[in-house]
Design a protein around this motif. Structure first.
Motif, PDB file in Angstrom:
ATOM      1  N   VAL A 208       1.025  -1.052  -0.143  1.00  0.00           N
ATOM      2  CA  VAL A 208      -0.068   0.028   0.027  1.00  0.00           C
ATOM      3  C   VAL A 208       0.964   1.473  -0.039  1.00  0.00           C
ATOM      4  O   VAL A 208       1.895   1.269   0.637  1.00  0.00           O
ATOM      5  CB  VAL A 208      -0.948   0.038   1.453  1.00  0.00           C
ATOM      6  CG1 VAL A 208      -1.845   1.171   0.996  1.00  0.00           C
ATOM      7  CG2 VAL A 208      -1.422  -1.108   1.676  1.00  0.00           C
ATOM      8  N   GLU A 209       0.553   2.066  -1.018  1.00  0.00           N
ATOM      9  CA  GLU A 209       1.182   3.385  -0.919  1.00  0.00           C
ATOM     10  C   GLU A 209       0.187   4.585  -1.008  1.00  0.00           C
ATOM     11  O   GLU A 209      -0.987   4.145  -1.270  1.00  0.00           O
ATOM     12  CB  GLU A 209       2.256   3.740  -2.067  1.00  0.00           C
ATOM     13  CG  GLU A 209       3.289   2.768  -2.009  1.00  0.00           C
ATOM     14  CD  GLU A 209       4.428   3.101  -3.094  1.00  0.00           C
ATOM     15  OE1 GLU A 209       5.667   3.589  -2.988  1.00  0.00           O
ATOM     16  OE2 GLU A 209       3.945   2.944  -4.385  1.00  0.00           O
ATOM     17  N   THR A 210       0.467   5.713  -0.865  1.00  0.00           N
ATOM     18  CA  THR A 210      -0.451   6.768  -0.927  1.00  0.00           C
ATOM     19  C   THR A 210      -0.476   7.353  -2.334  1.00  0.00           C
ATOM     20  O   THR A 210       0.592   7.354  -2.959  1.00  0.00           O
ATOM     21  CB  THR A 210      -0.407   8.145  -0.004  1.00  0.00           C
ATOM     22  OG1 THR A 210       0.935   8.632  -0.302  1.00  0.00           O
ATOM     23  CG2 THR A 210      -0.243   7.536   1.558  1.00  0.00           C
ATOM     24  N   GLU A 211      -1.490   7.803  -2.843  1.00  0.00           N
ATOM     25  CA  GLU A 211      -1.739   8.571  -4.286  1.00  0.00           C
ATOM     26  C   GLU A 211      -0.557   9.567  -4.189  1.00  0.00           C
ATOM     27  O   GLU A 211      -0.101  10.171  -5.565  1.00  0.00           O
ATOM     28  CB  GLU A 211      -3.164   8.942  -4.526  1.00  0.00           C
ATOM     29  CG  GLU A 211      -4.100   7.963  -4.537  1.00  0.00           C
ATOM     30  CD  GLU A 211      -5.488   8.559  -4.624  1.00  0.00           C
ATOM     31  OE1 GLU A 211      -5.667   9.605  -4.666  1.00  0.00           O
ATOM     32  OE2 GLU A 211      -6.509   7.696  -4.734  1.00  0.00           O
ATOM     33  N   GLY A 237       5.679   8.870   7.305  1.00  0.00           N
ATOM     34  CA  GLY A 237       6.038   7.536   7.209  1.00  0.00           C
ATOM     35  C   GLY A 237       6.161   6.803   5.975  1.00  0.00           C
ATOM     36  O   GLY A 237       6.767   5.631   5.899  1.00  0.00           O
ATOM     37  N   MET A 238       5.448   7.263   5.125  1.00  0.00           N
ATOM     38  CA  MET A 238       5.401   6.734   3.543  1.00  0.00           C
ATOM     39  C   MET A 238       5.917   7.757   2.566  1.00  0.00           C
ATOM     40  O   MET A 238       5.857   7.384   1.258  1.00  0.00           O
ATOM     41  CB  MET A 238       4.160   6.093   3.491  1.00  0.00           C
ATOM     42  CG  MET A 238       3.503   5.241   4.172  1.00  0.00           C
ATOM     43  SD  MET A 238       1.852   4.686   4.061  1.00  0.00           S
ATOM     44  CE  MET A 238       1.979   3.932   2.466  1.00  0.00           C
ATOM     45  N   ALA A 239       6.482   8.849   3.384  1.00  0.00           N
ATOM     46  CA  ALA A 239       6.654   9.907   2.088  1.00  0.00           C
ATOM     47  C   ALA A 239       8.188   9.571   1.632  1.00  0.00           C
ATOM     48  O   ALA A 239       9.114  10.406   2.090  1.00  0.00           O
ATOM     49  CB  ALA A 239       6.580  11.082   2.854  1.00  0.00           C
ATOM     50  N   VAL A 240       8.430   8.801   0.493  1.00  0.00           N
ATOM     51  CA  VAL A 240       9.781   8.603   0.136  1.00  0.00           C
ATOM     52  C   VAL A 240       9.645   8.587  -1.527  1.00  0.00           C
ATOM     53  O   VAL A 240       8.582   8.256  -2.006  1.00  0.00           O
ATOM     54  CB  VAL A 240       9.948   6.940   0.375  1.00  0.00           C
ATOM     55  CG1 VAL A 240      11.151   6.560  -0.100  1.00  0.00           C
ATOM     56  CG2 VAL A 240      10.197   6.756   1.881  1.00  0.00           C
TER      57      VAL A 240
END
Length: 406
Positions: A208-211, A237-240
């Protein structure tokens, strides 16, 4: 090369300091999706995230000479806390580079876990700048970099989450259909996928990632790791911007583009609020991305699915933004910019569209510009849509800020 056996060894190595986090059936989500939804609660770790697993495994494998040289990392979040805890436990000097805008709470917790063994250096406006400074500092001072995700020792440590899931689940519940995992740089999903696919290849691994930060998704589309031009998400935490070279290859092999899901950050914000309201626990946005993805799994009915709750280090200062995003996504609040024509009772016609159930929380009318800005709260998504249809019927131009444009 990372194998299931390497992950088993990592599990034995880190066992004294790592909590075997709870895996339990969530009845609310199971009813909602007509499936059996289980939560693996990694926010129960001492540092409130799974990150302790990889950092501790990495540092435990260092030689005495390497430990003497010291370790460096760059992080504004969970990696720094797992790093600090592990360095203090093993008596290793550590230096953490953080962006200058890192919230004081995260700096404080990192210092607390480091217990005097950790120095924090604030550097630059973002992670990439801090990371470049950390790499240079390590080279200049002959210290070792502890990567956040793209290292076999880190990945093996994170893979112990998958080992625990399979042991806990199968011993109690039987066959498992899928594990849903949040993806940032890819260390967690890589470790889980290696162990599960080697030992139980029938289990599906869903990422799962954010749009607003789809680095792994876009890389899989391109067939190679790519760097996003920009990212736009509250889910820190997913801002890569780019996955790791190692993690990309593992995800391509064991997960694939067909098992990657993109979610709207508003849905993630909603799940944070729901988790607190129903479970009474504070978790971070990345932690519930796996729950937000359930609605994107088309064949979910009747399935047995584990969602990994990856962490609980929520920044209190962002709580108002999270709540607003959740309300916007559910159509329970709307901020409208409306072009008002110069005709009799024009303003009244807009205000008459609301009912007693809607509250006006902001209102500003500029007669010279012919522009009305108004924010309303709605009792339901249905009333939100009805208000919008009323504006459409008036035939005037308007914009809906935050929820989208019209």
């Amino acid at each position: 090369m990372i194998t299931a056996n390497a992950i088993k060894q990592a599990a034995r190595r880190i066992a004294p300091e790592v909590v075997k986090s709870e895996l339990s059936l969530n009845e609310r989500l199971s009813r909602q999706y007509d499936a059996s939804i289980f939560l693996k609660k990694e926010h129960q770790q001492r540092v409130r995230s799974y990150k302790i697993r990889g950092a501790l495994n990495f540092m435990s494998l260092l030689s005495d000479e390497e430990k003497e040289r010291g370790v460096v990392c760059a992080s504004a979040g969970n990696h720094s806390q797992g790093f600090a805890y592990s360095a203090n436990l093993l008596g290793i000097k550590g230096v953490v580079f953080m962006p200058a805008n890192t919230p004081p709470q995260k700096q404080m917790k990192t210092q607390e876990f480091g217990n005097g063994n950790i120095e924090i250096i604030l550097s630059g406006p973002d992670f990439d700048t801090a990371n470049a400074a950390a790499i240079k500092y390590a080279a200049d001072n002959s210290m070792l970099i502890v990567p956040p995700f793209d290292d076999e020792r880190i990945i093996a440590g994170q893979g112990t989450v998958g080992l625990e899931i399979m042991h806990q689940y199968q011993r109690k519940y039987g066959p498992l259909d899928a594990i849903v995992v949040p993806v940032g740089g890819g260390g967690l999903i890589s470790g889980i996928a290696i162990y599960v696919k080697e030992v139980h290849p029938e289990v599906r691994i869903i990422g799962v990632e954010t749009e607003g930060a789809p680095a792994m998704y876009r890389s899989l589309e391109a067939g190679k790791p790519i760097v996003l031009d920009s990212i736009d998400t509250l889910v820190s935490g997913m801002a890569v911007k780019s996955p790791g070279a190692i993690t990309f290859e593992i995800v391509r092999r064991y997960v694939g583009l067909e098992n990657m899901v993109l979610v709207h950050e508003g849905d993630v914000c909603k799940e944070v609020v729901d988790y607190f309201n129903h479970e009474g626990k504070v978790v971070e946005l990345a932690g519930v991305a796996s729950i937000a993805a359930l609605g994107k799994i088309p064949d979910i009915r009747g399935k047995n699915i584990v969602c990994v709750i990856s962490g609980g280090n929520s920044d209190y200062g962002s709580s108002s933004d999270i709540e607003r995003k959740a309300l916007e996504r559910q159509k329970l609040i709307g901020y409208f910019l409306i072009d008002i024509p110069d005709v009799p009772r024009a303003l009244d016609k807009v205000l008459e569209l609301r009912t007693a159930a809607e509250n006006i929380t902001q209102l500003n009318y500029d007669p010279k510009a012919g522009r009305l800005s108004v924010e309303l709260t709605f009792p339901s998504a249905q009333r939100f849509d009805e208000f919008g249809k009323g504006l459409d019927a008036l035939g005037w131009n308007y914009q809906l800020i935050g929820n989208g444009n019209h």
